[in-house]
Write a protein that holds these residues in place. Structure first.
Motif, PDB file in Angstrom:
ATOM      1  N   ARG A 197       3.754   2.155  -5.310  1.00  0.00           N
ATOM      2  CA  ARG A 197       5.119   1.624  -5.315  1.00  0.00           C
ATOM      3  C   ARG A 197       5.668   1.663  -6.730  1.00  0.00           C
ATOM      4  O   ARG A 197       5.030   1.196  -7.675  1.00  0.00           O
ATOM      5  CB  ARG A 197       5.127   0.195  -4.785  1.00  0.00           C
ATOM      6  CG  ARG A 197       6.519  -0.290  -4.390  1.00  0.00           C
ATOM      7  CD  ARG A 197       6.472  -1.693  -3.833  1.00  0.00           C
ATOM      8  NE  ARG A 197       7.724  -2.035  -3.187  1.00  0.00           N
ATOM      9  CZ  ARG A 197       8.032  -3.261  -2.773  1.00  0.00           C
ATOM     10  NH1 ARG A 197       7.159  -4.249  -2.929  1.00  0.00           N
ATOM     11  NH2 ARG A 197       9.187  -3.497  -2.191  1.00  0.00           N
ATOM     12  N   ASN A 198       6.865   2.227  -6.880  1.00  0.00           N
ATOM     13  CA  ASN A 198       7.515   2.262  -8.186  1.00  0.00           C
ATOM     14  C   ASN A 198       8.006   0.877  -8.575  1.00  0.00           C
ATOM     15  O   ASN A 198       8.167  -0.008  -7.723  1.00  0.00           O
ATOM     16  CB  ASN A 198       8.700   3.239  -8.160  1.00  0.00           C
ATOM     17  CG  ASN A 198       8.264   4.672  -7.984  1.00  0.00           C
ATOM     18  OD1 ASN A 198       7.208   5.067  -8.469  1.00  0.00           O
ATOM     19  ND2 ASN A 198       9.061   5.476  -7.285  1.00  0.00           N
ATOM     20  N   THR A 199       8.281   0.694  -9.845  1.00  0.00           N
ATOM     21  CA  THR A 199       8.854  -0.566 -10.308  1.00  0.00           C
ATOM     22  C   THR A 199      10.309  -0.648  -9.838  1.00  0.00           C
ATOM     23  O   THR A 199      10.966   0.392  -9.650  1.00  0.00           O
ATOM     24  CB  THR A 199       8.811  -0.655 -11.842  1.00  0.00           C
ATOM     25  OG1 THR A 199       9.566   0.435 -12.402  1.00  0.00           O
ATOM     26  CG2 THR A 199       7.369  -0.557 -12.342  1.00  0.00           C
TER      27      THR A 199
ATOM     28  N   GLN B 114      11.460   4.308  -3.707  1.00  0.00           N
ATOM     29  CA  GLN B 114      10.664   3.086  -3.770  1.00  0.00           C
ATOM     30  C   GLN B 114       9.177   3.394  -3.937  1.00  0.00           C
ATOM     31  O   GLN B 114       8.435   2.611  -4.522  1.00  0.00           O
ATOM     32  CB  GLN B 114      10.886   2.260  -2.498  1.00  0.00           C
ATOM     33  CG  GLN B 114      10.349   0.834  -2.579  1.00  0.00           C
ATOM     34  CD  GLN B 114      10.769   0.002  -1.379  1.00  0.00           C
ATOM     35  OE1 GLN B 114      11.430   0.507  -0.462  1.00  0.00           O
ATOM     36  NE2 GLN B 114      10.417  -1.264  -1.362  1.00  0.00           N
ATOM     37  N   TYR B 115       8.773   4.567  -3.461  1.00  0.00           N
ATOM     38  CA  TYR B 115       7.365   4.952  -3.544  1.00  0.00           C
ATOM     39  C   TYR B 115       7.242   6.348  -4.153  1.00  0.00           C
ATOM     40  O   TYR B 115       8.153   7.166  -4.069  1.00  0.00           O
ATOM     41  CB  TYR B 115       6.714   4.937  -2.155  1.00  0.00           C
ATOM     42  CG  TYR B 115       6.658   3.564  -1.533  1.00  0.00           C
ATOM     43  CD1 TYR B 115       5.594   2.702  -1.801  1.00  0.00           C
ATOM     44  CD2 TYR B 115       7.677   3.125  -0.682  1.00  0.00           C
ATOM     45  CE1 TYR B 115       5.542   1.431  -1.236  1.00  0.00           C
ATOM     46  CE2 TYR B 115       7.627   1.854  -0.123  1.00  0.00           C
ATOM     47  CZ  TYR B 115       6.567   1.017  -0.397  1.00  0.00           C
ATOM     48  OH  TYR B 115       6.511  -0.226   0.151  1.00  0.00           O
ATOM     49  N   THR B 116       6.118   6.603  -4.764  1.00  0.00           N
ATOM     50  CA  THR B 116       5.813   7.894  -5.361  1.00  0.00           C
ATOM     51  C   THR B 116       4.421   8.321  -4.934  1.00  0.00           C
ATOM     52  O   THR B 116       3.505   7.494  -4.883  1.00  0.00           O
ATOM     53  CB  THR B 116       5.863   7.827  -6.901  1.00  0.00           C
ATOM     54  OG1 THR B 116       7.191   7.511  -7.305  1.00  0.00           O
ATOM     55  CG2 THR B 116       5.460   9.163  -7.517  1.00  0.00           C
ATOM     56  N   SER B 117       4.275   9.601  -4.627  1.00  0.00           N
ATOM     57  CA  SER B 117       2.950  10.148  -4.306  1.00  0.00           C
ATOM     58  C   SER B 117       2.304  10.667  -5.583  1.00  0.00           C
ATOM     59  O   SER B 117       2.912  11.446  -6.319  1.00  0.00           O
ATOM     60  CB  SER B 117       3.063  11.273  -3.277  1.00  0.00           C
ATOM     61  OG  SER B 117       3.454  10.771  -2.029  1.00  0.00           O
ATOM     62  N   ILE B 118       1.125  10.201  -5.860  1.00  0.00           N
ATOM     63  CA  ILE B 118       0.367  10.678  -7.003  1.00  0.00           C
ATOM     64  C   ILE B 118      -0.950  11.240  -6.511  1.00  0.00           C
ATOM     65  O   ILE B 118      -1.324  11.070  -5.360  1.00  0.00           O
ATOM     66  CB  ILE B 118       0.109   9.559  -8.035  1.00  0.00           C
ATOM     67  CG1 ILE B 118      -0.759   8.446  -7.403  1.00  0.00           C
ATOM     68  CG2 ILE B 118       1.404   9.002  -8.576  1.00  0.00           C
ATOM     69  CD1 ILE B 118      -1.240   7.409  -8.391  1.00  0.00           C
TER      70      ILE B 118
END
Length: 488
Positions: A250-252, A236-240
């Motif tokens: 938050r990812n789509t 659901q989430y990605t660290s950038i």
């Protein structure tokens, strides 16, 4: 003259095998130093514990070494491998450039890399950094696959949500908290807003999972979490990385991995879908309006950020006139127990006030704007740098002559003092050039920001951040501005 050496070691987790690798890294570096004739010093070790190599701004030890390099407090940095220095190609090259620019020698034992032998434009460092970055991405994909496998087996990963307890890796319902979660969903589906629910829970003295008061954002996250109807979302989430720092986005929904009926449910699926129609009706999504005052405008009472909210007035024609206004984020989350409500002011009014104040300051400001350095200036700078490199080479040659007994100790000391004096003078001149260049760049940056301020229809976020440290908005609408330049 003894070398000031920094030995850098890093481990990314607190696991026992990683902790033991700290000693392994130190031993490898110590062995290399002693074989090269350097004296070992236990105080030269810099450690980053339990920190990923992909975000170097969040590593205190490497930041300390970089600062010491800029202050000429170290001459050499040694580490076991380039993967210990950084696992991001851009970060590796940026760290290396700082060291090279301040004449700090870099040693990577495992790859056999030595910046003194390689030269500034050496490709080996870039290639090893690229391999390290690729390994990090491969490792991340493997970890994600392992986590997905655990979830498929019914295990829960991450924080334990309100209303649950984790037993043998799996979620079980915690009855007392589950009743509160059911009540929250019931209130929300009856038309209660987030703020009203937050106030009611705090009024009733019901603590959050951490034992603190409830905040409005906590209620929002709880209602939007499908874990309460028995589902779990992975990815659901990605660290950038933004400007070298870790940021979670938050990812789509298309990127989510949705596991249905993964654990016992606290509410029915129908209750959850009633509370979250936006996941099936994309037209109802709300977007946060653009905020040119983001991270700049602060509440004068509690210091929290001022955020933008949107509302509307119904005109006599029946049309809706939308407007944006400012609110203390802490007051919005908690209510009067967290902060106070400011007198009403629109976002556009506040932005216009700051812009006009800056334009006024810019017209009064007597900046001695300068042009880029002339060709003669650049020529002198290059000559000093070339002379400094020549002195360093002569110093090494002098040492070789002495060690090979071609000159006496007295001849060596006399010439060394002369070379050190020349090196000190040249380094001082180079530092003056660097300081002047920095001043020129800063003045031009401020000048360009003021020039942009006069233009209409432009985004002013970057301009505001260049010219303003912070804007403090008091509840009575008094404003204090801390500038990044000297005011007249």
């Amino acid at each position: 003259m003894s070398k000031k050496i920094a030995v850098y070691v890093r481990v990314s987790t607190e696991k026992d095998e990683q902790i033991s690798s700290v000693e392994n890294q130190i031993d490898i570096c110590r062995n290399w130093l002693e074989r090269q004739g350097f004296e070992w010093d236990e105080n030269c070790i810099y450690k980053d514990h339990g920190i990923s190599g992909t975000f170097f701004l969040e590593r205190p030890a490497i930041q300390q070494i970089l600062q010491q390099a800029k202050k000429k407090e170290i001459d050499m940095v040694i580490f076991k491998s380039i993967s210990r220095l950084a696992r991001d190609l851009k970060d590796s090259l940026e760290i290396r450039e700082v060291f090279i620019a301040h004449h700090v020698r870099i040693i990577s034992v495992e790859e056999g890399y030595d910046s003194h032998k390689a030269g500034k434009n050496d490709m080996a460092f870039e290639l090893w950094s690229l391999f390290s970055a690729q390994y990090s991405r491969t490792l991340s994909a493997g970890v994600s696959a392992a986590l997905a496998a655990k979830v498929r087996r019914g295990e829960h990963i991450g924080r334990i949500p309100y209303g649950f307890v984790r037993i043998d890796g799996k979620l079980q319902i915690l009855e007392e908290e589950a009743k509160v979660a059911q009540m929250i969903f019931r209130w929300y589906n009856q038309g209660w807003g987030f703020k009203r629910i937050t106030k009611e829970l705090n009024f009733l003295g019901i603590p959050s999972k951490q034992g603190n008061q409830w905040q409005m954002t906590s209620i929002q996250r709880l209602i939007g979490n499908p874990i309460y109807c028995g589902d779990f979302i992975l990815n659901q989430y990605t660290s950038i990385k933004v400007s070298g720092r870790k940021k979670q986005i938050r990812n789509t929904p298309e990127q989510w991995i949705w596991f249905r009926e993964q654990h016992p449910a606290i509410i029915t699926r129908e209750e959850w879908e009633q509370a979250n129609p936006n996941l099936t009706n994309k037209d109802k999504r709300k977007f946060t309006p653009w905020n040119d005052l983001r991270s700049i405008l602060k509440c004068g009472m509690c210091g929290s950020s001022m955020v933008i909210l949107q509302s509307h007035k119904v005109l006599s024609t029946g049309e809706k006139n939308y407007y944006r206004y400012l609110k203390c984020s802490r007051y919005r989350r908690i209510g009067s127990t967290g902060c106070v409500n400011h007198k009403p002011i629109t976002y556009e009014e506040m932005k216009s006030f700051i812009r006009n104040r800056l334009i006024e300051k810019g017209r009064l400001l007597e900046l001695h704007f300068v042009h880029y350095p002339s060709s003669d200036y650049e020529k002198k700078r290059r000559e000093f740098e070339k002379s400094f490199q020549s002195v360093q080479t002569k110093s090494q040659q002098l040492l070789d002559l002495y060690l090979d007994q071609f000159i006496t100790k007295d001849e060596f000391e006399a010439k060394r003092i002369e070379l050190d004096r020349n090196a000190h003078y040249l380094q001082k001149q180079i530092n003056l050039f660097q300081q002047e260049n920095h001043r020129i760049r800063e003045v031009r940056r401020v000048q360009e920001a003021f020039d942009t301020m006069e233009e209409q229809g432009q985004s002013l976020l970057h301009v505001f951040k260049t010219l303003v440290e912070v804007v403090i908005l008091h509840p009575n609408l008094e404003v204090d501005i801390v500038y990044r330049f000297e005011c007249p």
